[in-house]
Every structure is written in C-alpha cells, then in structure tokens.
Design a protein around this motif. Sequence first.
Motif, mmCIF file in Angstrom:
data_model
loop_
_atom_site.group_PDB
_atom_site.id
_atom_site.type_symbol
_atom_site.label_atom_id
_atom_site.label_comp_id
_atom_site.label_asym_id
_atom_site.label_seq_id
_atom_site.Cartn_x
_atom_site.Cartn_y
_atom_site.Cartn_z
ATOM 1 N N LEU A 7 -23.733 23.804 -15.142
ATOM 2 C CA LEU A 7 -23.545 22.388 -14.801
ATOM 3 C C LEU A 7 -23.887 21.497 -15.997
ATOM 4 C CD1 LEU A 7 -22.828 20.202 -12.776
ATOM 5 C CD2 LEU A 7 -25.178 20.333 -11.918
ATOM 6 N N ASP A 8 -24.952 21.822 -16.718
ATOM 7 C CA ASP A 8 -25.307 21.050 -17.912
ATOM 8 C C ASP A 8 -24.172 21.082 -18.933
ATOM 9 O OD1 ASP A 8 -27.770 20.405 -16.828
ATOM 10 O OD2 ASP A 8 -28.879 21.907 -17.994
ATOM 11 N N ALA A 9 -23.575 22.253 -19.132
ATOM 12 C CA ALA A 9 -22.455 22.381 -20.074
ATOM 13 C C ALA A 9 -21.262 21.543 -19.610
ATOM 14 C CB ALA A 9 -22.062 23.844 -20.226
ATOM 15 N N ALA A 10 -20.986 21.559 -18.315
ATOM 16 C CA ALA A 10 -19.873 20.771 -17.773
ATOM 17 C C ALA A 10 -20.125 19.277 -17.968
ATOM 18 C CB ALA A 10 -19.663 21.091 -16.295
ATOM 19 N N ASN A 11 -21.347 18.830 -17.698
ATOM 20 C CA ASN A 11 -21.682 17.416 -17.891
ATOM 21 C C ASN A 11 -21.574 17.017 -19.362
ATOM 22 O OD1 ASN A 11 -22.173 16.521 -15.229
ATOM 23 N ND2 ASN A 11 -24.174 17.505 -15.236
#
Length: 143
Positions: A7-11
């Motif tokens: 999720l951090d990478a997507a954000n």
Amino acid sequence: MDAKSVLDAANSAVKAFKDWQSKKKNENRKSLGLRISLHKADNIYPDDESSNWFCEDLNWFMKYERDLAIAGAISMTEVVFKNLPGKLQKGWFSNSLKLGGGPPRTIYFNVEQIKELEQTRFVQWLFESKYALPHPTAKALLP
C-alpha cells in the motif's frame, strides 16, 4: 512483501503521478489517469519465461484487473485488505464484483481518492459496470 509495504508503494506511485501531472502546465496531462490494483496470489508456478507462469488466482487477476480498478483511485482485493493493519483499514469503501463464473469478490477503494474523482465517472463505473453489484452505501461517497 507485507500488505502495508504494498500500500505504501501504491501511495508513492499515486503521489509521483500527481506531481508529474501538475508539471508542464502547457501540456494536457490531466486527461491521463493512473490505475493501481493490489492483489496477492499464492501458489504461483514460475518458469524462466514469465508468460508461462501459472496460478489460477493470478490468471483471474490478470484477466479482470481493468474491471476491478478505476483510474485515479487505488483498489485492492480482499486478500490484501484483510492483511492491512487495523488502522490502515479505515477510509476504504468496499463493493462486490461478479467477475467470471466464480463467486462475487469484494474490492476496496480509497474513499478520499474516490471523492477527488469526478463524481459522474465513479458513479458511472459503479452502477453501469456489467460486473459491479449495487451497494447501499455508495451514496455516502458522493460530495
């Protein structure tokens, strides 16, 4: 990689895309969209040639990724969502999609990103999609 890192990478990707869009005011970059879908598939049978990899769940995701995502908002399948820490599960809207011959799958969308989208684009996707099942709380997303 754990669900929070994904999720951090997507954000980070969404932020980088928005930064890129805002540069060069004379170009029409606002007409472009970024679609990010998160999914986790187990029991993948790899091969030296990636096009030969096999996993029923991975095949499902590859076939329907465009149907379970909307440009401008991160979407994720339930298998990723349920592995997020509790505090990161807040701020997501879920909807069931009937994709293929299997049972409906729950897909999660980031509420803040959905609110930033043109209202009509998301509502059109949600209610006119041949896969989306009507959801009673969808009106709560509208500005």
